[in-house]
Design an enzyme around this catalytic site. Sequence first.
Site, PDB file in Angstrom:
ATOM      1  N   LYS A 189       1.255  -1.287   0.038  1.00  0.00           N
ATOM      2  CA  LYS A 189       0.068  -0.245  -0.408  1.00  0.00           C
ATOM      3  C   LYS A 189       0.968   1.219   0.270  1.00  0.00           C
ATOM      4  CE  LYS A 189      -3.860  -1.900  -0.396  1.00  0.00           C
ATOM      5  NZ  LYS A 189      -3.600  -4.041  -0.037  1.00  0.00           N
ATOM      6  N   ASN A 190       0.508   2.499  -0.101  1.00  0.00           N
ATOM      7  CA  ASN A 190       1.022   3.574  -0.492  1.00  0.00           C
ATOM      8  C   ASN A 190       1.759   3.792   0.456  1.00  0.00           C
ATOM      9  OD1 ASN A 190      -0.235   3.348  -2.819  1.00  0.00           O
ATOM     10  ND2 ASN A 190      -0.267   6.117  -3.339  1.00  0.00           N
TER      11      ASN A 190
END
Length: 390
Positions: A189-190
């Site tokens: 994920k970011n």
Amino acid sequence: MSTTENTLPFIPFTRPHFNQETIDAVAEVLRSGWVTSGPKLAEFESTLSDYFGGRPVRCFANGTATMKIALQVAGIGSGDEVITTPISWVATSNVILSVGATPVFVDIDPVTRNIDLNQIAAAITPKTRAIMPVYLAGLPVNMDQLYDLAKQYKLRVIEDAAQAFGSQWRGQKIGSIGDLVSFSFQANKNLSTVEGGCLVLNNADEAKLAEKFRLQGLTRQGMDGMDVDVLGGKDNLTDVNAVIGLHQLKQLPAFQARRSSLAKQYFDAIRHEMESAGLGNLNLELPVENFTDSNWHMFQVVLPLEQLNVDRAQVMSELKDLGIGTGVHYPLITGFTLYQKLGFKTEATPVAKRIGRCILTLPLFPGMADEDVGRIAKGLTGILKKHRKN
């Protein structure tokens, strides 16, 4: 380092980034002797609350737990229906089943690849209790339309924003507005805590209930007493994970800027290569070119398989031979054996069925080099040209 026959380094479809400051902070937590949920978790939740404009935030061991607990906080259970999308990680619908409710799959918009909000009203029944949209690749749905629907039909909204940390809607962060909003902090994920997630709630009562569900339904009563009044699980986030999240938050603006830059390069490079190869007649579908709302968690294309002599697996295999990793996000949920046994039909959502068969995730992560984008675009275009039907 893996290499291809032409000695170029392998490009994975994603790679997390943890700087030395983060590694040192983890070591400090390990040396402290308090490695499970403690002061760093409290600091992380407080920092996240500030990020979301002061809304209550509770963290969990993973993004699946955040969604399940969101459903429980909303009081959704046996006999209820929850409207959602068939193009998502299967956890989205699995958690609906796990609380005894039934997922109702609505087809997707072929452009955004998110749930088609215009089809939701027709799927609402007296059993419908909530809508669970998914923001695929970080692109949110039209939030105004979503919440107008929820208000009109008196439904809760549980936003599966697993991929949308850092995304926004009309200048407001996803999570700072809306109802219950679930994020994942899984490795790709970011913002990553390696594994983990958080749930943004509406008030202190919901936050307290989420805490109970997080840790065996436990209610503490003074120094020497405790009680359990709801059925909870073991879904707490550790201080080791939390301190990683705190340092990832500091780097988030730089991560976001880099992702956006790479996405812009993808559009330019793919269009240039397709034109140079004379492939203007191939319907390679690119994502929505949105650099305001999307956090560019992933860059996905929809392959024109009807115009090719190969399937997606062959395209992926040939890209791998060129040293390029890819992914599939996601196959059609209703095509899985479990959902087939439960009576779901893939034909009920024809757009999602096609997208699920043709979608391909290309590499996108902050550590990529600019030249990687051109190499990927050239490799993909070469494969499309080789297998184009006459």
